[in-house]
Design an enzyme around this catalytic site. Structure first.
Site, PDB file in Angstrom:
ATOM      1  N   ARG A  14       0.843  -1.200   0.000  1.00  0.00           N
ATOM      2  CA  ARG A  14       0.000   0.000   0.000  1.00  0.00           C
ATOM      3  C   ARG A  14       0.878   1.250   0.000  1.00  0.00           C
ATOM      4  O   ARG A  14       1.023   1.910  -1.012  1.00  0.00           O
ATOM      5  CB  ARG A  14      -0.942  -0.018   1.212  1.00  0.00           C
ATOM      6  CG  ARG A  14      -2.126   0.957   1.079  1.00  0.00           C
ATOM      7  CD  ARG A  14      -1.793   2.397   1.427  1.00  0.00           C
ATOM      8  NE  ARG A  14      -1.362   2.594   2.808  1.00  0.00           N
ATOM      9  CZ  ARG A  14      -0.927   3.760   3.267  1.00  0.00           C
ATOM     10  NH1 ARG A  14      -0.822   4.826   2.475  1.00  0.00           N
ATOM     11  NH2 ARG A  14      -0.523   3.864   4.538  1.00  0.00           N
ATOM     12  N   GLU A 144      -3.393  10.836  10.554  1.00  0.00           N
ATOM     13  CA  GLU A 144      -2.516  11.436   9.542  1.00  0.00           C
ATOM     14  C   GLU A 144      -1.915  12.754  10.039  1.00  0.00           C
ATOM     15  O   GLU A 144      -2.600  13.588  10.627  1.00  0.00           O
ATOM     16  CB  GLU A 144      -3.292  11.675   8.245  1.00  0.00           C
ATOM     17  CG  GLU A 144      -2.410  12.156   7.102  1.00  0.00           C
ATOM     18  CD  GLU A 144      -3.187  12.401   5.815  1.00  0.00           C
ATOM     19  OE1 GLU A 144      -2.534  12.507   4.759  1.00  0.00           O
ATOM     20  OE2 GLU A 144      -4.426  12.488   5.863  1.00  0.00           O
TER      21      GLU A 144
END
Length: 507
Positions: A14, A144
């Site tokens: 990923r 994030e």
């Protein structure tokens, strides 16, 4: 000492696939996934981002189908988004059961990218988690830009963590999204969080923009992190992620209180496969997996290895399914060459070893690559050269080959202290050279042997810059004999073989 077992999550398929110009096919993803789980024995793998493409969907289906048949489905994870469950529907179609939900870990990202308040963001996250729970999807949460969140909006980060502590999730993932943390910050930030939430599982996700990925991962573990996210070969956006091989070696050698189950012996094999599939070459000096990292070049190092392994460390190549090599070149000493001879099952006396060593140093000075496979050729060439007194020397030559013109050669040659120069043409450069040599010997009223066979070979597995051996069979009267020449240039190696022939007929 009580050891703490930590989880290793590999995100090569990923985050690693976000390396510029890299895209794995469905079959490549499946092959890598199998190796990661069955051979390398990582704990989890993150294999895709939801909703990317139809091809990605098919790739995830292939991996989840295999994983479900081998009891690995709970180890296969997909990055998802706060999108009211659209990503979850994609996951269900793909057959995946674990989502890694991407959320905003800094107030800066939240305010300027999502244009949401913390309360709005938390409510939308809660909705997605509830949808996942209702459909038997396990949820992990990414924060994030968490590293900048801890630097610039710590109150928001802890408000977010307090909210997440009330949610039915498995793990909270702390990414240094831009790779900006120092080791000291990595330790301090993880320590502060784990002190407040000791019972929550936290993963640390390092990027390598300052080449601090391994150091930051090490400090995060010291501070109490429960898992690490790594990629094979350090693949990933920009400078990549914390590399699998180096990080595992560091944990095993310097963090005795930490246990990981990754199989070191498979690190190199998996790295080479990912290199081939991705097209991203491993630098020769990359720790653990680089071509040169277990190669001793200096002769003094090889000598030290012969004398109680003076240049060995705990970083032994055998741990990683590799072997130590001793490079051959201008820095080589007799010890380097002896090590390579041992591997080939060859032995030389001291005088011959000295001659071969000198020849290898000469080749290294010309920046020619010398390999173990070249050694038998070099030995043959060198020992053959000492079988006669050198009375003939080809001093210099100019070889020309132009379109529409016959090849020509100008050669200078010394025969028993007298020098001659001739020019001739031929069907090729070597033929022109031989015609020039014949012209010299014609003046000496000497007939040269007839060339009856000409063979060229390079050591198996060599490259375009490999040494080339030319073997020429000559016939003089009724006697046949062979001479060998060695050089990286085929024509030059043939000229060297010819020079040996001239000395043999002159002695």
């Amino acid at each position: 000492m009580t050891m703490k077992r930590i989880e290793i999550m590999d995100t090569t398929l990923r985050d690693g696939e976000q390396t510029s110009s890299v895209s794995f096919s469905a079959s490549e993803k499946l092959t890598i996934a199998k190796l990661l789980l069955e051979e390398l024995k990582v704990d989890r793998i993150e294999i895709a981002s939801a909703r990317v493409s139809e091809g990605e969907l098919e790739a995830v289906k292939a991996v989840t189908h295999w994983a479900s048949q081998h009891a690995y489905l709970d180890k296969v994870e997909v990055l998802t988004f706060v999108d009211k469950g659209v990503s979850i529907d994609w996951m269900l179609e793909a057959g995946s059961k674990v989502q890694n939900l991407l959320t905003k870990g800094s107030l800066n990202h939240l305010t300027h990218q999502l244009k949401r308040t913390p309360d709005q963001h938390f409510k939308e996250i809660e909705q997605v988690i509830a949808i996942a729970q209702n459909k038997d999807i396990v949820t992990n949460v990414y924060l994030e830009d968490w590293s900048n969140g801890m630097r610039n909006s710590k109150a928001y980060v802890f408000e977010f963590l307090e909210f997440l502590s009330t949610q039915p999730i498995e793990r909270i993932m702390l990414p240094d999204t831009l790779g900006v943390l120092t080791p000291a910050e990595s330790y301090a930030f993880v320590k502060e969080i784990k002190s407040k939430y000791p019972d929550i599982h936290f993963d640390f996700h390092a990027h390598n923009d300052y080449d601090l990925g391994v150091s930051n991962a090490m400090e995060a573990l010291k501070a109490g992190a429960d898992g690490l996210h790594l990629t094979v070969n350090g693949m990933g956006e920009r400078a990549g992620n914390a590399p699998m091989a180096s990080t595992i070696a560091v944990i095993n050698d310097f963090l005795p209180e930490i246990q990981v189950d990754v199989n070191e012996k498979m690190l190199y094999t998996v790295s080479k496969l990912v290199e081939n599939f991705s097209g991203v070459m491993i630098p020769a000096n990359k720790p653990i997996i680089g071509a040169n990292v277990f190669t001793q070049t200096a002769g003094i190092h090889a000598d030290g290895d012969n004398k109680k392994n003076l240049y060995f460390s705990d970083l032994l190549p055998e741990r990683f399914g590799r072997t130590r090599k001793y490079a051959l070149g201008k820095s080589s000493g007799k010890a380097n060459i002896q090590k390579n001879l041992q591997e080939l099952g060859l032995q030389l006396n001291d005088e011959d070893l000295k001659k071969v060593t000198q020849r290898i140093i000469e080749l290294g000075d010309k920046k020619q690559v010398v390999t173990k496979e070249d050694l038998p050729y070099i030995i043959s060439d060198v020992l053959d050269s000492y079988a006669y007194e050198e009375k003939v020397k080809v001093n210099s030559y100019v070889l020309t080959h132009s379109k529409g013109l016959r090849p020509s050669t100008t050669v200078s040659i010394t025969i028993e202290d007298k020098t001659y120069e001739e020019n001739a043409q031929g069907d090729g450069q070597f033929d022109a050279f031989m015609n020039a040599i014949r012209a010299v010997y014609k003046k000496q009223k000497t007939n040269l042997p007839e060339l009856i066979d000409y063979a060229v070979r390079i050591p198996p597995g060599s490259h375009s810059d490999a040494l080339c051996e030319t073997i020429i069979t000559w016939k003089l009267d009724l006697k046949e004999f062979k001479t060998r020449g060695l050089d990286s240039d085929q024509t030059v190696s043939a000229i060297k073989a010819t020079e040996k022939m001239l000395n043999i007929i002159t002695n």
